[in-house]
Scaffold this motif. Structure first.
Motif, short mmCIF file in Angstrom:
data_model
loop_
_atom_site.label_atom_id
_atom_site.label_comp_id
_atom_site.label_asym_id
_atom_site.label_seq_id
_atom_site.Cartn_x
_atom_site.Cartn_y
_atom_site.Cartn_z
N LYS A 1 -0.17 -32.00 14.34
CA LYS A 1 -0.66 -30.83 13.63
C LYS A 1 0.36 -29.69 13.73
CE LYS A 1 -4.48 -27.49 13.46
NZ LYS A 1 -5.78 -27.08 14.05
N LEU A 2 0.65 -29.07 12.59
CA LEU A 2 1.60 -27.95 12.58
C LEU A 2 1.01 -26.77 13.34
CD1 LEU A 2 4.27 -26.78 11.37
CD2 LEU A 2 2.87 -25.95 9.45
N ILE A 3 1.73 -26.28 14.36
CA ILE A 3 1.28 -25.11 15.11
C ILE A 3 2.22 -23.93 14.98
CG2 ILE A 3 -0.07 -26.45 16.75
CD1 ILE A 3 2.22 -26.07 18.79
N TYR A 4 3.47 -24.17 14.49
CA TYR A 4 4.41 -23.07 14.29
C TYR A 4 5.32 -23.42 13.14
CZ TYR A 4 8.33 -19.91 14.89
OH TYR A 4 9.32 -18.99 14.65
N ASP A 5 5.52 -22.46 12.24
CA ASP A 5 6.40 -22.65 11.08
C ASP A 5 7.20 -21.38 10.88
OD1 ASP A 5 7.66 -23.06 8.67
OD2 ASP A 5 5.89 -23.83 7.64
N ALA A 6 8.47 -21.42 11.25
CA ALA A 6 9.32 -20.24 11.15
C ALA A 6 9.46 -19.76 9.71
CB ALA A 6 10.70 -20.52 11.74
N GLY A 7 9.34 -20.70 8.76
CA GLY A 7 9.56 -20.34 7.36
C GLY A 7 8.40 -19.65 6.69
N THR A 8 7.21 -19.68 7.31
CA THR A 8 6.04 -19.06 6.68
C THR A 8 5.36 -18.05 7.60
OG1 THR A 8 4.61 -20.88 7.43
CG2 THR A 8 5.60 -21.09 5.25
N GLY A 9 6.17 -17.39 8.41
CA GLY A 9 5.61 -16.33 9.23
C GLY A 9 5.05 -16.78 10.56
N GLY A 10 5.45 -17.91 11.04
CA GLY A 10 5.07 -18.33 12.38
C GLY A 10 3.68 -18.93 12.45
N PHE A 11 2.69 -18.15 12.89
CA PHE A 11 1.37 -18.67 13.20
C PHE A 11 0.32 -18.29 12.16
CE2 PHE A 11 3.81 -17.63 16.96
CZ PHE A 11 3.81 -18.83 17.65
N THR A 12 0.72 -17.62 11.09
CA THR A 12 -0.24 -17.13 10.11
C THR A 12 -1.11 -18.25 9.57
OG1 THR A 12 1.34 -15.43 9.46
CG2 THR A 12 -0.47 -15.85 7.95
N GLY A 13 -2.44 -18.04 9.63
CA GLY A 13 -3.36 -19.00 9.06
C GLY A 13 -3.74 -20.14 9.96
N HIS A 14 -3.23 -20.16 11.18
CA HIS A 14 -3.52 -21.25 12.09
C HIS A 14 -4.41 -20.80 13.24
CE1 HIS A 14 -0.58 -23.83 10.14
NE2 HIS A 14 0.31 -22.88 10.21
N THR A 15 -5.08 -21.72 13.87
CA THR A 15 -5.88 -21.44 15.05
C THR A 15 -5.40 -22.34 16.19
OG1 THR A 15 -7.52 -23.09 14.34
CG2 THR A 15 -7.93 -20.79 13.74
N PRO A 16 -5.60 -21.92 17.43
CA PRO A 16 -5.09 -22.71 18.57
C PRO A 16 -5.70 -24.11 18.61
CG PRO A 16 -5.76 -20.52 19.28
CD PRO A 16 -6.23 -20.67 17.87
N SER A 17 -4.86 -25.11 18.87
CA SER A 17 -5.35 -26.48 18.96
C SER A 17 -4.93 -27.16 20.25
CB SER A 17 -4.85 -27.29 17.75
OG SER A 17 -3.43 -27.28 17.68
N GLY A 18 -4.39 -26.37 21.20
CA GLY A 18 -4.00 -26.94 22.47
C GLY A 18 -5.20 -27.33 23.30
N ILE A 19 -4.99 -28.30 24.18
CA ILE A 19 -6.04 -28.73 25.10
C ILE A 19 -5.57 -28.55 26.54
CG2 ILE A 19 -7.04 -30.37 23.46
CD1 ILE A 19 -5.65 -32.61 25.00
N LEU A 20 -6.52 -28.55 27.46
CA LEU A 20 -6.21 -28.46 28.88
C LEU A 20 -6.10 -29.87 29.44
CD1 LEU A 20 -8.61 -25.55 29.89
CD2 LEU A 20 -6.31 -25.44 28.90
N LEU A 21 -4.98 -30.21 30.00
CA LEU A 21 -4.68 -31.57 30.45
C LEU A 21 -5.13 -31.75 31.91
CD1 LEU A 21 -1.09 -31.82 28.97
CD2 LEU A 21 -3.18 -32.78 28.00
#
Length: 461
Positions: A441-461
């Motif tokens: 899953k895309l979590i960072y895109d330098a070409g479209t403003g970084g994190f705009t439009g995304h929500t955190p999807s990380g989990i605790l391991l």
């Protein structure tokens, strides 16, 4: 189809130089499903949506970084850093998994109860996957096995004062008690390896007649002998418990390398990390009155840095981490320029791979070696080698698109961590993360403003 396809001409697969390859991701499981020879057209994947066909072209496809030494400080010192800002900063630099240190949060991760407080604080805030180290302090030996059972990846202790009251340093007796508790468990004990043997683990006194705004004053207060004495003690105690892996965090002293080589040659399971700042900075180039360069142990002189590079290349040093250790601006004493009284810690999240790549190019070091140090070896150290740190079938689909030709200047505006203080501001670096994917899953895109439009999807391991 529940597929996402990554294809490129420079893909870093396990143990190889960059090759042309295509990686097929199962988006439902977030795992790498197949690795095929390079496919430049979509005949075999006609039913894959355009958004799920990622052609890296001449850019590299690399595994996501595993940063096994990060201070996120939440809860308790969330004004220094936090899970939201720290993991965003990590993702912007290609880190897809980080391991949080047991300090400087309040409470520290020294009991299962405190671990649960930290996990609760992290829920819903993590842009990357996050694991946790436990802490060894005087008197908490009974909590160590329960912490292993609760999922911490290992433990950290200090042989010199840590800088925060709630995480006191340990003495030799404390270490022996911890070793006795842990020697039969699948874990690791990590050491902040500075020890003032003459002062019974108290830091050197501040030089009275020297200018506290000069970096040389601070450097003389934390000599290499502190690391030598600490590693000598660790190696001696390790011989009594050779079944447990021990680990030296943030090695800065090249004079301690013979001790490390001797311990490894004797068969002791000892591993060692160093940091981006020890490989990329040198004491003689640190300006007057610049506390943002302060860390413990300190950045040392250029010849010392060269020797650390040699040890990294020959395998004496196993891996490279950030030791991202931020604080609020007031604790850095920027107005005074007082290095001696400033908080010791360098903020790096988001910059590490570019720093290492820039320095590596000067030294003729290949991208494959870099990836080994910051992905594979760090995953092994954190007990995550079964799912992180490599592009292999069955592993988490954590990967980054890396442009080796991009150049950028480090500015405050480009930093994603909370307190935008770093010694790297103003540097021009080569190589930059274009996109970061966590389990496909895309979590960072330098070409479209970084994190705009995304929500955190990380989990605790």
């Amino acid at each position: 189809m529940s597929k996402r396809i990554f294809t490129g001409k420079s893909v870093l697969l396990d143990g190889s130089e960059p090759v042309s390859a295509t990686i097929v991701i199962d988006t439902l499981s977030g795992k790498i499903d197949e690795i095929r020879p390079y496919i430049c057209d979509r005949t075999d994947f006609a039913d894959v949506d355009d958004a799920d066909w990622i052609d890296a072209g001449d850019n590299f496809i690399l595994p996501g970084l595993v940063d096994s030494h990060v201070h996120l400080n939440e809860p308790g010192r969330t004004d220094w850093e936090g899970f939201w800002t720290g993991t965003r900063a990590a993702a912007s630099g290609g880190v897809t998994t980080l391991v949080d240190m047991p300090l400087n949060s309040i409470p520290p991760t020294t009991t299962v109860e405190n671990l649960e407080v930290k996990r609760k604080a992290a829920e819903g805030q993590c842009w990357t996957d996050v694991a946790f180290w436990g802490g060894v302090i005087p008197g908490n030996q009974a909590h160590l096995k329960p912490l292993v059972d609760a999922g911490v990846k290992g433990f950290k202790c200090f042989l010199i004062e840590s800088g925060v009251d709630e995480f006191p340093c340990v003495n030799e007796s404390d270490v022996l008690l911890a070793l006795e508790e842990l020697h039969d468990r699948p874990t690791v004990l990590c050491f902040h390896a500075e020890l003032d043997a003459a002062e019974h683990s108290e830091p050197h006194a501040e030089p009275q007649a020297q200018d506290p705004t000069m970096y040389s004053t601070f450097l003389s207060s934390r000599p290499q002998q502190l690391e030598i004495d600490a590693i000598a003690l660790i190696a001696r105690l390790h011989k009594q418990y050779p079944s447990l892996r021990l680990h030296i965090v943030h090695l800065s002293a090249s004079l301690a390398l013979p001790l490390i080589r001797a311990a490894k040659a004797s068969g002791l399971p000892l591993t060692v990390e160093t940091c981006f700042h020890y490989l990329c900075l040198s004491a003689e180039h640190i300006p007057h009155g610049r506390p943002e360069f302060k860390c413990c142990p300190p950045v040392r002189e250029g010849p010392n840095r060269d020797t650390l590079w040699e040890a990294l290349l020959d395998g004496t040093i196993d891996c490279v981490v950030s030791d991202h250790s931020p604080c609020v601006a007031s604790l850095k004493k920027l107005d005074e320029g007082n290095i001696m009284s400033a908080w010791g810690g360098i903020s790096t999240l988001g910059l590490g791979l570019s720093l290492l790549y820039t320095e590596s190019k000067r030294r003729g070091v290949y991208i494959r070696q870099m990836v080994d140090w910051v992905c594979k070896k760090t995953a092994e150290h954190a007990g995550l080698a079964h799912r992180k740190g490599q592009l292999k079938v069955g592993y988490d689909a954590d990967l980054i698109i890396w442009d080796p030709n991009a150049e950028f200047k480090v500015t405050k505006e480009s930093l994603n961590f909370k307190n935008k203080l770093t010694p790297y501001e103003g540097l021009t670096l080569q190589g930059r993360v274009q996109k970061t994917f966590l389990r496909g899953k895309l979590i960072y895109d330098a070409g479209t403003g970084g994190f705009t439009g995304h929500t955190p999807s990380g989990i605790l391991l």
